[in-house]
Each structure stands twice: as structure tokens, then as C-alpha cells.
Design a protein around this motif. Structure first.
Motif, short mmCIF file in Angstrom:
data_model
loop_
_atom_site.label_atom_id
_atom_site.label_comp_id
_atom_site.label_asym_id
_atom_site.label_seq_id
_atom_site.Cartn_x
_atom_site.Cartn_y
_atom_site.Cartn_z
N LEU A 495 0.83 -1.21 0.00
CA LEU A 495 0.00 0.00 0.00
C LEU A 495 0.87 1.26 0.00
CD1 LEU A 495 -2.95 0.58 -0.15
CD2 LEU A 495 -3.07 0.58 2.34
N ARG A 496 1.96 1.20 0.75
CA ARG A 496 2.87 2.34 0.84
C ARG A 496 3.46 2.67 -0.54
NH1 ARG A 496 8.00 0.34 3.35
NH2 ARG A 496 8.26 -0.19 1.17
N ASP A 497 3.84 1.61 -1.30
CA ASP A 497 4.49 1.83 -2.60
C ASP A 497 3.51 2.13 -3.72
OD1 ASP A 497 6.75 1.18 -1.27
OD2 ASP A 497 6.98 -0.82 -2.14
N CYS A 498 2.24 1.94 -3.43
CA CYS A 498 1.25 2.02 -4.50
C CYS A 498 0.99 3.47 -4.88
CB CYS A 498 -0.01 1.35 -3.98
SG CYS A 498 -1.35 1.47 -5.08
N ARG A 499 1.04 3.77 -6.20
CA ARG A 499 0.84 5.15 -6.62
C ARG A 499 -0.64 5.51 -6.64
NH1 ARG A 499 4.73 5.33 -11.56
NH2 ARG A 499 3.41 6.99 -12.32
N ASP A 500 -1.47 4.59 -7.06
CA ASP A 500 -2.91 4.87 -7.12
C ASP A 500 -3.65 3.59 -6.72
OD1 ASP A 500 -5.50 5.33 -7.70
OD2 ASP A 500 -5.19 5.84 -9.82
N PRO A 501 -4.09 3.53 -5.44
CA PRO A 501 -4.71 2.29 -4.95
C PRO A 501 -5.91 1.84 -5.79
CG PRO A 501 -4.29 3.80 -3.14
CD PRO A 501 -4.01 4.55 -4.39
N ASP A 502 -6.54 2.76 -6.52
CA ASP A 502 -7.67 2.34 -7.35
C ASP A 502 -7.23 1.50 -8.55
OD1 ASP A 502 -9.55 3.46 -5.76
OD2 ASP A 502 -9.46 5.42 -6.75
N ARG A 503 -5.95 1.61 -8.87
CA ARG A 503 -5.44 0.82 -10.00
C ARG A 503 -4.85 -0.51 -9.55
NH1 ARG A 503 -3.27 4.18 -14.73
NH2 ARG A 503 -4.44 6.07 -14.47
N LEU A 504 -4.84 -0.74 -8.25
CA LEU A 504 -4.18 -1.94 -7.72
C LEU A 504 -4.93 -3.20 -8.14
CD1 LEU A 504 -1.72 -2.26 -5.91
CD2 LEU A 504 -3.24 -2.32 -3.93
N LEU A 505 -4.16 -4.20 -8.55
CA LEU A 505 -4.76 -5.50 -8.87
C LEU A 505 -3.87 -6.57 -8.24
CD1 LEU A 505 -6.62 -7.46 -10.42
CD2 LEU A 505 -5.13 -7.17 -12.40
N LYS A 531 -12.83 -1.87 -1.50
CA LYS A 531 -12.63 -3.17 -2.17
C LYS A 531 -11.41 -3.11 -3.09
CE LYS A 531 -15.62 -6.73 -1.81
NZ LYS A 531 -14.74 -7.40 -0.88
N ILE A 532 -10.66 -4.19 -3.08
CA ILE A 532 -9.49 -4.28 -3.95
C ILE A 532 -9.77 -5.37 -4.98
CG2 ILE A 532 -7.07 -5.12 -3.98
CD1 ILE A 532 -7.18 -2.42 -2.81
N GLU A 533 -9.38 -5.14 -6.22
CA GLU A 533 -9.65 -6.17 -7.23
C GLU A 533 -8.64 -7.32 -7.12
OE1 GLU A 533 -11.83 -5.77 -11.49
OE2 GLU A 533 -10.23 -4.37 -11.05
N LEU A 534 -9.18 -8.52 -7.31
CA LEU A 534 -8.41 -9.72 -6.99
C LEU A 534 -8.55 -10.73 -8.12
CD1 LEU A 534 -6.91 -11.07 -4.62
CD2 LEU A 534 -9.12 -11.84 -3.79
N LYS A 562 -4.82 -3.38 -18.26
CA LYS A 562 -4.32 -2.13 -18.83
C LYS A 562 -4.13 -1.06 -17.73
CE LYS A 562 -5.16 0.96 -22.71
NZ LYS A 562 -5.12 2.23 -22.04
N ASP A 563 -2.94 -0.51 -17.68
CA ASP A 563 -2.58 0.57 -16.76
C ASP A 563 -2.74 0.21 -15.28
OD1 ASP A 563 -1.96 2.17 -18.89
OD2 ASP A 563 -3.99 3.00 -19.05
N ARG A 564 -2.79 -1.08 -14.97
CA ARG A 564 -2.96 -1.47 -13.56
C ARG A 564 -1.60 -1.54 -12.86
NH1 ARG A 564 -8.13 -3.69 -12.93
NH2 ARG A 564 -7.76 -3.28 -10.74
N GLU A 565 -1.65 -1.39 -11.54
CA GLU A 565 -0.46 -1.69 -10.73
C GLU A 565 -0.67 -3.11 -10.21
OE1 GLU A 565 1.00 1.18 -7.87
OE2 GLU A 565 -0.20 2.75 -8.82
N VAL A 566 -0.02 -4.06 -10.88
CA VAL A 566 -0.27 -5.47 -10.55
C VAL A 566 0.69 -5.94 -9.45
CG1 VAL A 566 -0.24 -7.83 -11.47
CG2 VAL A 566 -1.07 -5.96 -12.90
N ILE A 567 0.15 -6.62 -8.47
CA ILE A 567 0.99 -7.29 -7.48
C ILE A 567 0.80 -8.79 -7.70
CG2 ILE A 567 1.51 -7.64 -5.02
CD1 ILE A 567 1.84 -4.70 -5.86
N ILE A 586 1.06 -12.45 -18.01
CA ILE A 586 0.57 -11.09 -17.72
C ILE A 586 0.83 -10.17 -18.91
CG2 ILE A 586 0.99 -9.03 -16.29
CD1 ILE A 586 1.38 -10.95 -13.92
N PHE A 587 2.07 -10.21 -19.43
CA PHE A 587 2.40 -9.27 -20.50
C PHE A 587 1.72 -9.66 -21.82
CE2 PHE A 587 5.88 -8.25 -17.49
CZ PHE A 587 5.48 -6.96 -17.25
N ARG A 588 1.37 -10.95 -21.93
CA ARG A 588 0.63 -11.38 -23.11
C ARG A 588 -0.83 -10.91 -23.03
NH1 ARG A 588 -0.06 -17.16 -22.95
NH2 ARG A 588 2.09 -17.37 -22.28
N SER A 589 -1.31 -10.72 -21.78
CA SER A 589 -2.75 -10.45 -21.60
C SER A 589 -3.10 -8.98 -21.51
CB SER A 589 -3.25 -11.14 -20.32
OG SER A 589 -2.76 -12.43 -20.23
N GLY A 590 -2.13 -8.10 -21.42
CA GLY A 590 -2.45 -6.68 -21.32
C GLY A 590 -1.22 -5.86 -21.01
#
Ligand code: NCD
Length: 668
Positions: A495-505, A531-534, A562-567, A586-590
Motif C-alpha cells: 500500500l505504501r508503494d502504490c501510486r494509485d490504490p484504485d489501479r491496484l490488482l 474493495k481491492i480487485e483480486l 491495462k494501466d494497472r499496478e499489478v501485485i 501477464i504481458f501477453r494479456s495486457g
């Protein structure tokens, strides 16, 4: 391979008759090839008899073609039949995502024979398994091109009389040239000698060499090559110095006399034909396409010892043949192209006469292997149809051992590529171990009972609930409290490193990784009150690789990267191979904005350069140890824990299956 019957998971038609197709040159015996040649000799009679009257041939070319397609179409019409075709497969339903299996089934209802060219290795085999009419391979990726070989052999026979004892030099792109692969198998079968003269880095693939050795008893011998270097010119002097390893010859028997001759003579072999090929740029990665390439220049014509050597080429040529050759009787490539019509007329007549007949048994074929498990070994050739379109294929392999150490090898039934078996298991006892040749007897037993499981990795075995065949006692490394606090700390850092928590996946690697991903997501939700997308990523399955994690809203749109911050979350990073596969999915899918890696345990035995960003605990123990994360609920565990144990060598384990810490044995 030539007899096809639908056995794939989709559209399985148990009652279909076996049909005679031509996928590999190995589908025809030498006698049958001779029979086709006799038919081609009598082409005038075939023309007047019109044996294909009322029959329709469909040509499905997913790759460019001039000669093969037009000569097939001309052949069919000269036999009295007619032709239907898609002018461009890109404008067919393929553009809408139709599978090879569906196209094959549909077009089978419109035609009596299909002629298919495709850019994937093994694609024509896959189509033949779903078609209801014979299918002819007009070139599948870099794999085979058997009808070109029929034309080549026919040309050689017309020019030189017999094939036995001829010496043919195959030149150029031996790696990607499919015409070469079919040709060398055929030459070997007819007892010709083959000298390979590959462009730098474009040597015959290992699977072709192995097949020549195993199925045709051919051996490679190094040869002195001064006489060849005199006639082949290249843009830079990269190859063709004497005794380079890529100047090799394939001989029926490499006895001492031949060997000595090869080693000592700079000249002296009689070369009956040079078979030149084009650089197959379309099958190369960018850099390789620019590499230098040999040419046959005018010097060739002036060399006394090549006065009877004909020059062949499957065409199209680019600039590997000097135009002077066109005016010399030895340049026979246009004749070779012209034979395409009589030879393909003969082939069509031959196949029509045998519509319902089974193919002759293939030579020296190893037993077939199909995984009894849902997850099974995957072909390692990235251009193989089994990877490109798993849904149209049936993942079958040949299984055999090679070498003194008895290395266990799987050969893909579609593209022929071979790879080493690393881990084997017994379906019944659900035990696995790394393969060791002392297991050979055991493996035969498992194979016979259809109990043999083969895995690409330990992780895959564990995903299916397999335990090591024998392991030492387990020692706990982390308990439930430690695991919970490690996950909480990792979640805080994420969470600390995340630039935009709404983009977190948060994406978990199935299955322990996705359990951990859920816990991390829950922690983050707790801290953020949102809610966080999972999602979950499946490495070894086929079909949907990335999906939302249950309980998902059934109406939710598919996960977008697309444009997500993926963990990316996994339980243990050992070699890093799983993570590497996950990253490529992941890189094949978006196109995510960033991907960071979170693992509970980092073992540090990395084979690939992946470095986790968030680590619960570092446990760099020995290679033989296995660390496993056992979570409550998943393995009937009551509490979460991380354990370590050693895996005991398979040989000992099989010899004394009931000894040691584990009670259940491989032999059940
Ligand atoms: C060959 C092919 O398509 O593989 N051409 C052909 O069928 N005559 C050779 C090539 O394209 O280089």
C-alpha cells in the motif's frame, strides 16, 4: 500420424473411420513413394482417365504460396476434379477467432480432400484430427513439407536414376526450412548420404538429428570441407572454414574407412546435388534475420568436380543462387517446380484410392504418452500448435529414452520437438520424484497401467496434490502467527508503494499463491476500507489463464490489466521459473503500468532474474530441500504453517518404498 481419428477433447467423434492423410513424409513407405512416382510417370494416362471427376479439393493456405497452391489446384483440375479455396485466410472466419478444429470440420463437409498450409508447427496434424476427409500438409511452420519432398525426390530420380547411394548437400537455413526436414528423412530412408552445410546458427534442429539417428540409424560424421568452401560464397567470412562443427555429413554407416576418408580428404566425395534454400526470415527473431547467408555463385559452375552436380531449390529464391545458374543445365529448380503438377496429381490419385485405408505402421515409433492428469507436460516449442491453440489438440507425445544415462525424452506428436522429462509421478499413489534412469523399469509399469504422470516442475506436481515419493521429516519454519504478521507487513509495504490504490490488482498464482493473494487483499481492504480487485493466474492449465477470483460478481467484466499496478503473489520463489511464466502470461494479456512481486518465502535458488519486491521470509536452504506453505483449509491442515523437508533420491525411494518418514509408497 497419417491415420487420423478425432480423439481431441472437443467434438470427439468416436465412430469416425480412420482416414489416409499426409502430414509427415514418414506417413508414406518407400514402396508407396515409388508407387506415387510410377503414377506421376504415367501422367498423361491420369489426365485422360480423369479419376477425380466429381471430387472437390479445398485449399486452406494460412501462409503465402505460389507453387504449392497452384500446382495442387492445377493437379486436381487435370485429374478432372474441382477446387474451392479461401483467397486469403485472414479474410475467413479465422479473423473472427475460429479454431483450426472448427474450420477443419466445417470445410470437410464441402470438399473431399483438404490441402492446408499453416504457420504453426503441427497445425495440419491438428486439423487432420478433426477433419472427416483426408488432409494434406502443404507446409506447417518450420516443421515439415512432405509434398515438396515428393517433388524433390522425383526430380532427383529423373535426373540421377536412383536415390540410393546419392550424396546430396543440403545448404542454407536448415533450422527453419521445413522442406529440408522432410527431405533429409526421405533421403535417409532411400539410402542416400546427406551433407549438411548450414548457414551460421541455422543448423539442423536437434529433433531432426535425433530422429535420423533413432529411426533411420544414421550417424553424424564430421567432414573435411575444403571442396565445399571453394564454391559457396557468403557476405562475410563467418563460416565454411574447414572442420567447422556445422559442416557435417550424415552417412548410412560411418565405418572406420569412411570416417578416415572424411577426416583426411579435402576433396574426393562425389556430390550429386546441392539443395539450396532461402533464409526463412518470417520464422526468425529480428536480429537473426540479418545474419549472413551462403550463396552458390558462378565459381561453382567452373569447378571441374561439380560438373555433374545439379542444383535444386524449392523456390522462391531470394539471392542465394547466382543468375548464371539459370542458364546452365545443372540449375534444375524450374524443372523441379514443374514436376509439382504430375507428382501432386499422382499423390491425389494415390490418396483417393485409399480413402478408407489405414496408413502403414510408422517406422520405429516409440510408445505414445498422454497425461492421465489434467495438467500434463507441455511441448517446449513456442510455435507448436499445442501451445498456440490447445483447444484443437490432444497433447500426445512419444516417450523414449536416449543415451547411456537413459535420459527420458518426450517427443511432441504434433511438432516432433523433444524435451527431457524432469519429474515423474504415479497417479495412483500420488507420489512424484525427479526422474532418474534407475526408475526405467518402474516407469514402464506405470506407463502400461496408464498411471504415469509427467510434470514440468515440482510446483505442477504439488498443484495436483502429489507428494514426494519419499521425504525426510518435516520441520516447521513459520507458524500461523508468524505467517499472519508477515502478510500484514507485506500488505502495508504494498500500500505504501502504490501510486494509485484504485489501479491496484492483486493476482495470485494458483493455488497457494491465490490464497495468499486473498489474505493480502483483505489486509489492504481493511487498511483502506475499500474493495481491492483480486484475480488468479493459472500457469499450467489451458484456456483462461487470468480470471477474477471467486466469489466474483457474475456480471463483472473480465479483468483488465491495462494501466494497472499489478501485485503478483506466490507462496515460494524457488528457481523463479513459475514467476517467469506468470509474468509472460501477464504481458501477453495486457499492458499493466507496473508489476511487482510478493512472495511469502524467497529461496534464492534463482535460475531466472526475478527479484521479489516483498518477501515474508528468506530461507536460502539447500537445493534438495523443499519448502512448502501449508494453509488451513487447503490441505486439510488445521493451522497455517511453513515446513521444510528433504526430498530423498528416487533410486533409494523406489528400492525401499516403505522405509523412512513416509508410509505411502510409489508401488501401490
Ligand atoms: C517452400 C515453403 O513454403 O516451405 N516453398 C515451396 O513450397 N516451394 C520454401 C520456402 O518458402 O522457402
Amino acid at each position: 500420424m497419417a491415420s487420423t481419428k478425432s480423439s481431441s477433447p472437443i467434438g470427439k467423434a468416436e465412430t469416425r473411420t480412420e482416414m489416409r492423410s499426409l502430414i509427415s513424409i514418414a506417413d508414406l513407405t518407400n514402396d508407396e513413394i515409388e508407387e506415387i512416382f510410377s503414377l506421376a510417370d504415367a501422367v498423361q494416362r491420369l489426365r485422360s482417365e480423369r479419376p477425380a471427376n466429381g471430387q472437390i479439393m479445398a485449399t486452406l493456405f494460412y501462409e503465402p504460396s505460389t507453387r504449392t497452391r497452384l500446382s495442387f489446384e492445377s493437379a486436381m483440375q487435370r485429374l478432372g476434379g474441382s477446387v474451392i479455396s479461401c483467397s486469403d485466410m485472414k479474410s475467413s472466419s479465422v479473423a473472427k477467432g475460429e479454431t483450426l478444429a472448427d474450420t477443419a470440420k466445417v470445410v470437410s463437409a464441402y470438399a473431399d480432400v483438404l490441402v492446408v498450409r499453416h504457420n504453426w508447427d503441427g497445425a495440419v496434424q491438428a486439423m487432420a484430427e478433426h477433419a472427416d476427409v483426408p488432409v494434406i500438409n502443404a507446409g506447417d511452420g518450420g516443421h515439415e513439407h512432405p509434398t515438396q519432398t515428393l517433388c524433390d525426390l522425383y526430380t532427383l530420380r529423373q535426373e540421377k536414376g536412383a536415390l540410393k547411394g546419392l550424396t546430396v548437400v543440403v545448404c542454407g537455413d536448415l533450422k527453419n526450412g521445413r522442406t529440408i526436414h522432410s527431405l533429409v528423412f526421405a533421403l535417409a530412408r532411400f539410402g542416400a548420404n546427406v551433407v549438411t552445410l548450414a548457414a551460421n546458427g541455422m543448423e539442423l534442429p536437434q529433433y531432426v538429428l535425433e530422429r535420423l539417428e533413432r529411426e533411420y540409424d544414421y550417424a553424424l560424421a564430421p567432414m573435411a570441407s575444403d571442396d565445399l568452401s571453394a564454391v559457396m560464397t557468403e557476405t562475410d567470412a563467418l563460416y565454411l572454414t574447414p572442420k567447422q562443427p556445422h559442416q557435417l555429413a550424415l552417412f548410412t554407416q560411418v565405418d572406420e574407412v569412411i570416417q578416415a576418408r572424411l577426416n583426411s580428404l579435402a576433396t574426393g566425395l562425389r556430390y550429386d546435388a546441392f539443395y539450396m534454400t532461402r533464409k526463412q526470415k518470417e520464422r526468425m527473431k529480428d536480429g537473426a534475420a540479418d545474419a549472413s547467408y551462403p550463396t552458390i555463385g558462378p565459381e561453382f559452375l567452373r569447378e571441374q568436380r561439380f560438373q555433374d552436380t545439379v542444383v535444386m531449390h524449392p523456390l522462391p529464391r531470394v539471392d542465394e543462387l547466382s543468375p548464371e545458374l539459370d542458364r546452365d543445365w545443372r540449375g534444375i529448380y524450374f524443372k523441379q517446380a514443374a514436376y509439382g503438377v504430375p507428382v501432386r496429381m499422382a499423390l491425389l490419385k494415390f490418396l483417393f484410392d485409399r480413402r478408407e485405408a489405414k496408413a502403414a505402421a510408422p517406422i520405429n515409433k516409440a510408445p505414445a504418452y498422454k497425461s492421465p492428469e489434467k495438467l500434463g507436460p507441455q511441448c517446449h516449442n513456442p510455435n507448436c500448435v499445442t501451445l498456440k491453440e490447445p483447444v484443437s489438440t490432444d497433447k500426445r507425445f512419444e516417450l523414449f529414452t536416449v543415451g547411456e544415462n537413459g535420459t527420458l525424452i518426450l517427443g511432441c506428436a504434433y511438432c516432433d520437438h523433444r524435451f527431457k522429462v524432469q519429474f515423474v509421478g504415479d497417479v495412483k499413489s500420488k507420489r512424484y520424484c525427479s526422474y532418474d534412469h534407475s526408475l526405467a523399469g518402474q516407469i514402464d509399469g506405470w506407463l502400461e497401467k496408464k498411471q504415469l504422470a509427467i510434470f514440468n516442475s515440482i510446483k505442477e506436481a504439488e498443484e495436483l496434490g502429489y507428494e514426494p515419493i519419499k521425504s525426510g521429516p518435516q520441520r516447521a519454519l513459520m507458524n500461523d502467527v508468524e505467517i499472519a504478521s508477515a502478510l500484514a507487513e507485506m500488505s502495508r509495504q504494498i500500500l505504501r508503494d502504490c501510486r494509485d490504490p484504485d489501479r491496484l490488482l492483486i493476482l495470485g498464482v494458483r493455488s497457494v499463491g491465490s490464497q495468499l493473494a486473498q489474505r493480502i487483499a483483505a489486509e489492504i481492504e481493511n487498511q483502506r476500507k475499500r474493495k481491492i480487485e483480486l484475480g488468479e493466474i493459472e500457469i499450467y492449465g489451458s484456456g483462461d489463464e487470468i480470471k477474477r477470483l471467486a466469489p466474483a460478481d457474475p456480471d463483472a467484466a473480465p479483468l483488465s490489466l491495462k494501466d494497472r499496478e499489478v501485485i503478483l503473489v506466490d507462496d515460494v520463489v524457488h528457481t523463479g521459473r513459475t514467476v517467469k511464466s506468470a509474468l509472460s502470461i501477464i504481458f501477453r494479456s495486457g499492458r499493466p503500468q507496473s508489476v511487482r512481486l510478493a512472495v511469502l518465502i524467497d529461496r534464492g535458488h534463482r535460475e531466472v532474474p526475478v527479484k521479489p519486491n516483498y518477501v515474508g521470509k528468506n530461507i536460502p536452504s539447500s537445493e534438495k530441500d523443499r519448502v512448502r506453505v501449508k494453509l488451513r483449509g487447503l490441505e486439510q491442515e488445521e493451522k497455517d504453517q511453513v515446513v521444510i523437508f528433504s526430498v530423498i533420491g528416487p533410486a533409494d525411494a523406489v528400492k525401499s518404498p516403505s522405509a523412512g518418514g513416509e508410509k505411502k509408497a510409489a508401488r501401490s
